[in-house]
Design an enzyme around this catalytic site. Structure first.
Site, PDB file in Angstrom:
ATOM      1  N   LYS A 199      -9.643  12.723  39.975  1.00  0.00           N
ATOM      2  CA  LYS A 199      -9.263  13.257  39.048  1.00  0.00           C
ATOM      3  C   LYS A 199      -9.211  12.264  37.634  1.00  0.00           C
ATOM      4  O   LYS A 199      -8.991  12.867  36.871  1.00  0.00           O
ATOM      5  CB  LYS A 199      -7.705  13.040  39.368  1.00  0.00           C
ATOM      6  CG  LYS A 199      -7.804  14.541  40.022  1.00  0.00           C
ATOM      7  CD  LYS A 199      -5.915  14.947  40.832  1.00  0.00           C
ATOM      8  CE  LYS A 199      -4.992  13.510  41.105  1.00  0.00           C
ATOM      9  NZ  LYS A 199      -3.975  13.826  41.241  1.00  0.00           N
ATOM     10  N   GLY A 241      -5.552   4.699  41.013  1.00  0.00           N
ATOM     11  CA  GLY A 241      -5.523   4.401  42.315  1.00  0.00           C
ATOM     12  C   GLY A 241      -5.575   5.418  43.264  1.00  0.00           C
ATOM     13  O   GLY A 241      -5.892   4.964  44.782  1.00  0.00           O
ATOM     14  N   HIS A 246       0.688  -1.362  -0.157  1.00  0.00           N
ATOM     15  CA  HIS A 246      -0.017  -0.040   0.613  1.00  0.00           C
ATOM     16  C   HIS A 246       1.425   1.263  -0.466  1.00  0.00           C
ATOM     17  O   HIS A 246       2.142   1.243   0.449  1.00  0.00           O
ATOM     18  CB  HIS A 246      -0.925   0.529   1.334  1.00  0.00           C
ATOM     19  CG  HIS A 246      -2.017  -1.051   1.281  1.00  0.00           C
ATOM     20  ND1 HIS A 246      -1.840  -2.423   1.762  1.00  0.00           N
ATOM     21  CD2 HIS A 246      -3.455  -1.268   0.891  1.00  0.00           C
ATOM     22  CE1 HIS A 246      -3.144  -3.102   1.811  1.00  0.00           C
ATOM     23  NE2 HIS A 246      -4.566  -2.103   1.128  1.00  0.00           N
ATOM     24  N   LEU A 267      -2.785   5.029  35.194  1.00  0.00           N
ATOM     25  CA  LEU A 267      -2.552   4.918  36.922  1.00  0.00           C
ATOM     26  C   LEU A 267      -3.982   6.193  37.458  1.00  0.00           C
ATOM     27  O   LEU A 267      -3.949   6.893  38.032  1.00  0.00           O
ATOM     28  CB  LEU A 267      -1.478   5.147  37.635  1.00  0.00           C
ATOM     29  CG  LEU A 267      -0.280   4.868  37.122  1.00  0.00           C
ATOM     30  CD1 LEU A 267       0.903   5.831  37.679  1.00  0.00           C
ATOM     31  CD2 LEU A 267      -0.400   3.210  38.054  1.00  0.00           C
ATOM     32  N   ASP A 323      27.531   1.221  -3.198  1.00  0.00           N
ATOM     33  CA  ASP A 323      27.850   2.008  -4.361  1.00  0.00           C
ATOM     34  C   ASP A 323      29.094   2.811  -3.944  1.00  0.00           C
ATOM     35  O   ASP A 323      29.844   3.186  -5.535  1.00  0.00           O
ATOM     36  CB  ASP A 323      26.270   2.347  -4.637  1.00  0.00           C
ATOM     37  CG  ASP A 323      26.289   2.906  -6.296  1.00  0.00           C
ATOM     38  OD1 ASP A 323      26.942   2.465  -7.135  1.00  0.00           O
ATOM     39  OD2 ASP A 323      26.574   4.110  -6.614  1.00  0.00           O
TER      40      ASP A 323
END
Length: 344
Positions: free
Chosen positions: A175, A165, A77, A163, A127
């Protein structure tokens, strides 16, 4: 079933129209061994011949090859190239190692572009140097790492951990549930990580998200061995010790896909972690970090010794540090006043 063969047993390009666009990064490596007769042309950073600087020319050739891969590989592709970085390292034995890292936002992988670039760089070196000697040996070409597309990354799973906890005592509200992008931020971070990770989990206390919009998201519950984020990180490693982990705190309102891309582009298997440097102080940020399995023992030892600060863990680790630049901003939000100042 062979994906490049249609129902009539004829060659056919794979249909990727149903796939999602993901950020994809791949790094490939190739090498070429130069003869001793080339040593006198080495300036310390490049070989300079009548044709010109060898490495500089090879880098240009590799970049051109990356962009032309679809014209060289049948049924490949054509995909947009967002970044191409070529690194050439000579050894004392004159073995030249070329790495090519390519990034795209596309529906299909970019490893062929990375390998094509690395190979063409080595062919260009051949090359450029053949006027001096033909006694050069092309080495193996291999894929070092790839991300995106829900596949194994760096030859091992890549998992994400958000996170959540913490008790958010200073914010006086969770939060993880604050919305900056129209959804709870923990959910937003999970969606970003989900574009490159094989699996993504929340890290939380037992029952913390019951009866909330986060309760159905796969969760790894913190162990009782330590307080703070270090407990969640260690528990994740205990569950999947052989995985790479992208660990992200839920209080980073400016977290985005580019942040993850930079971590993945700079992956180093010999490091314990790939982390951004704090913008104000001289330490590595531990809560928006790509950890390798080598970090597991560091967190385990830290908990055994009573350390609860992940910053201290990284101070004793082999960390590849990155600068926060452009759209990478790891400012964290802990108070209502800081929340009022957030501008997305």
């Amino acid at each position: 079933m062979l994906t490049h063969i249609d129902q009539n047993n004829m060659p056919s390009m794979v249909d990727v129209s149903a796939k999602e666009v993901n950020t994809r990064v791949a790094t490939a490596e190739s090498s070429i061994q130069l003869p001793e007769s080339m040593r006198e042309y080495f300036t310390g950073s490049d070989f300079v011949l009548k044709k010109g600087p060898v490495f500089q020319t090879a880098i240009i050739a590799a970049t051109m090859a990356v962009k032309k891969t679809h014209e060289t590989i049948p049924l490949c592709h054509q995909i947009p190239i967002e970044s191409c970085k070529v690194n050439i390292q000579p050894s004392d034995s004159l073995k030249i190692i070329v790495t090519c890292t390519v990034k795209t936002s596309s529906k299909t992988g970019i490893e062929m572009e990375a390998m094509h670039g690395a190979v063409v760089a080595c062919l260009t070196i051949y090359d450029m140097c053949k006027a001096v000697s033909h006694e050069m040996i092309l080495g193996e070409t291999k894929l070092l790492q790839k991300s995106g597309g829900k596949r194994l990354v760096f030859n091992r799973p890549l998992r994400g951990l958000v996170l959540t906890g913490g008790k958010s005592s200073r914010m006086k509200r969770d939060k993880a549930l604050i919305e900056y992008q129209g959804v709870p931020h923990a959910e937003y971070i999970k969606s970003v990580l989900g574009k490159v990770c094989d699996e993504v989990y929340l890290s939380a206390r037992e029952g913390q998200w019951s009866d909330t919009s986060l309760e159905n998201i796969p969760t790894i519950f913190d162990s009782k061995e330590s307080e703070g984020p270090i407990s969640g990180i260690l528990t994740a490693f205990e569950k999947y010790p052989d995985s790479n982990w992208i660990i992200v705190a839920c209080d980073l309102p400016y977290f985005n896909e580019e942040t993850i891309s930079q971590l993945l582009e700079n992956y180093c298997e010999s490091s314990d972690a790939i982390a951004f440097k704090n913008s104000d102080k001289d330490f590595a940020e531990p809560l928006c970090t790509l950890y390798t399995p080598k970090a597991y023992s560091l967190f385990k030892t830290a908990v055994e010794e009573g350390t609860s600060c992940p910053v201290k863990v990284l101070k004793n680790a082999r960390v590849k540090t990155l600068l926060q630049s452009g759209v990478v901003n790891l400012a964290n939000i802990n108070t209502p006043l800081e929340l009022e100042e957030v501008k997305i």
